[in-house]
Design an enzyme around this catalytic site. Structure first.
Site, PDB file in Angstrom:
ATOM      1  N   ALA A  62       0.861  -1.185   0.000  1.00  0.00           N
ATOM      2  CA  ALA A  62       0.000   0.000   0.000  1.00  0.00           C
ATOM      3  C   ALA A  62       0.892   1.227   0.000  1.00  0.00           C
ATOM      4  O   ALA A  62       1.893   1.274   0.705  1.00  0.00           O
ATOM      5  CB  ALA A  62      -0.885   0.006   1.238  1.00  0.00           C
ATOM      6  N   TRP A  63       0.513   2.204  -0.839  1.00  0.00           N
ATOM      7  CA  TRP A  63       1.226   3.472  -0.802  1.00  0.00           C
ATOM      8  C   TRP A  63       0.367   4.560  -1.412  1.00  0.00           C
ATOM      9  O   TRP A  63      -0.621   4.273  -2.091  1.00  0.00           O
ATOM     10  CB  TRP A  63       2.637   3.390  -1.407  1.00  0.00           C
ATOM     11  CG  TRP A  63       2.782   2.803  -2.801  1.00  0.00           C
ATOM     12  CD1 TRP A  63       1.850   2.094  -3.500  1.00  0.00           C
ATOM     13  CD2 TRP A  63       3.958   2.864  -3.615  1.00  0.00           C
ATOM     14  NE1 TRP A  63       2.381   1.705  -4.713  1.00  0.00           N
ATOM     15  CE2 TRP A  63       3.663   2.169  -4.811  1.00  0.00           C
ATOM     16  CE3 TRP A  63       5.206   3.434  -3.466  1.00  0.00           C
ATOM     17  CZ2 TRP A  63       4.601   2.035  -5.842  1.00  0.00           C
ATOM     18  CZ3 TRP A  63       6.142   3.297  -4.488  1.00  0.00           C
ATOM     19  CH2 TRP A  63       5.824   2.601  -5.666  1.00  0.00           C
ATOM     20  N   HIS A  71       3.592  24.900   3.140  1.00  0.00           N
ATOM     21  CA  HIS A  71       3.184  25.511   4.411  1.00  0.00           C
ATOM     22  C   HIS A  71       1.848  24.917   4.849  1.00  0.00           C
ATOM     23  O   HIS A  71       0.815  25.581   4.830  1.00  0.00           O
ATOM     24  CB  HIS A  71       3.126  27.035   4.267  1.00  0.00           C
ATOM     25  CG  HIS A  71       4.459  27.616   3.890  1.00  0.00           C
ATOM     26  ND1 HIS A  71       5.271  28.262   4.790  1.00  0.00           N
ATOM     27  CD2 HIS A  71       5.143  27.581   2.722  1.00  0.00           C
ATOM     28  CE1 HIS A  71       6.397  28.621   4.182  1.00  0.00           C
ATOM     29  NE2 HIS A  71       6.335  28.226   2.919  1.00  0.00           N
ATOM     30  N   ASP A  77       8.847  27.606   8.515  1.00  0.00           N
ATOM     31  CA  ASP A  77       9.072  28.671   7.534  1.00  0.00           C
ATOM     32  C   ASP A  77      10.574  28.926   7.431  1.00  0.00           C
ATOM     33  O   ASP A  77      11.225  29.243   8.436  1.00  0.00           O
ATOM     34  CB  ASP A  77       8.420  29.979   7.993  1.00  0.00           C
ATOM     35  CG  ASP A  77       6.900  29.998   7.857  1.00  0.00           C
ATOM     36  OD1 ASP A  77       6.309  28.982   7.457  1.00  0.00           O
ATOM     37  OD2 ASP A  77       6.328  31.060   8.160  1.00  0.00           O
ATOM     38  N   HIS A  81      11.194  32.173   2.547  1.00  0.00           N
ATOM     39  CA  HIS A  81       9.732  32.276   2.409  1.00  0.00           C
ATOM     40  C   HIS A  81       9.290  33.727   2.254  1.00  0.00           C
ATOM     41  O   HIS A  81       8.282  34.004   1.604  1.00  0.00           O
ATOM     42  CB  HIS A  81       9.070  31.647   3.632  1.00  0.00           C
ATOM     43  CG  HIS A  81       7.577  31.777   3.700  1.00  0.00           C
ATOM     44  ND1 HIS A  81       6.748  31.503   2.638  1.00  0.00           N
ATOM     45  CD2 HIS A  81       6.750  32.143   4.722  1.00  0.00           C
ATOM     46  CE1 HIS A  81       5.487  31.694   2.997  1.00  0.00           C
ATOM     47  NE2 HIS A  81       5.458  32.089   4.248  1.00  0.00           N
TER      48      HIS A  81
HETATM   49 MN    MN Z   1       4.478  29.050   6.695  1.00  0.00          MN
END
Ligand code: MN
Length: 260
Positions: A62-63, A71, A77, A81
């Site tokens: 299974a995958w 985000h 962050d 960013h």
């Molecule tokens: Mn963020």
């Protein structure tokens, strides 16, 4: 100091005197994602697509493959960013020692229960330092607000029914101080953004993003279980994907905490 500190840690983990606390929110179709004003492009919600599930498509395995923004959910962050951090580190370039570092927790959950727009100030941090000692060099400040209790309900979590998001955070001067004067490498919050809900109207707009990422530091959002951490003395582990050019990444955030 023990002769072999890693061996001592392994022993402490096995014996239960050091506990591993999971600070991560579950990542699934119900994970709240930030909603920007409508003139801007939006990040999509998390979606998992099945590849096989022990069936004709793959009888013994299974995958899934995933659709998600950088985000999304509990995430980091990177400096790149934000426009103020343009030219700074992307998520794959973060030196690993910043991802395993001491953390302090400032608890503003009582204040936030009274006022969802509650903002942390430099004076609040000074008061914390007077009680608990100086902020850790190269460490993280985690802002406890109780907001993690809302994480299973997008409407309550984003809290934007009036059109204006209302959620706690840091005031602009505190953001500048954390970025430029504090010894910290990053801040973590329970909310959808490292900035408060109303921060689009601050000067500068989104000051935590602007100052912190502009200073080459890091932010972590959507943390859980900060109430299980002591004010000082825990070790934060944040593990982002090593996304080349990544502006951020979902993380597994853990803390090592002394017990007994
Ligand atoms: Mn963020």
């Amino acid at each position: 100091m023990a002769e072999n500190s890693v061996a001592s840690l392994i022993e402490a983990l096995a014996g239960g005197s050091v506990e591993v606390v999971d600070l991560t929110q579950p990542l699934n179709e119900n994970t709240p994602v930030i909603q920007l004003p409508e003139q801007f492009e939006q990040t999509p919600p998390f979606k998992a697509h099945g590849i096989s599930a022990y069936d004709d498509r793959g009888p013994a395995w299974a995958w899934r493959w995933l659709e998600l923004g950088e985000h999304t959910g509990t995430h980091l962050d990177a400096p790149v960013h934000w426009i103020s951090g343009r030219g700074g580190l992307d998520v794959s370039q973060i030196p690993p020692h910043h991802l395993v570092a001491p953390a302090v927790v400032i608890d503003r959950s009582a204040e936030t229960a009274e006022d969802p727009d509650c903002l942390l100030t430099v004076d609040d941090i000074r008061a914390f330092e007077n009680e608990h000692g100086p902020l850790p060099e190269g460490g993280w400040l985690l802002l406890r607000t109780g907001w993690d209790a809302r994480a299973g309900d997008t409407e309550a979590f984003l809290n934007a029914a009036s059109g204006q998001p209302r959620s706690p955070g840091f005031d602009a001067e505190c953001a500048r101080w954390l970025a430029e004067e504090s010894p910290l490498i990053g801040v973590g919050v329970e909310t959808v953004s490292i900035d408060a809900g109303a921060a689009g109207g601050f000067d500068p707009p989104f000051p935590v993003h602007y100052f912190l990422l502009g200073a080459g530091k890091f932010g972590v959002t959507q943390l859980a279980n900060l109430g299980s951490l002591p004010p000082t003395g825990s070790l934060l582990i944040v593990a982002p994907l090593k996304l080349t050019g990544g502006t951020g990444s979902p993380i597994r955030a853990l803390a090592l905490v002394q017990r007994g």
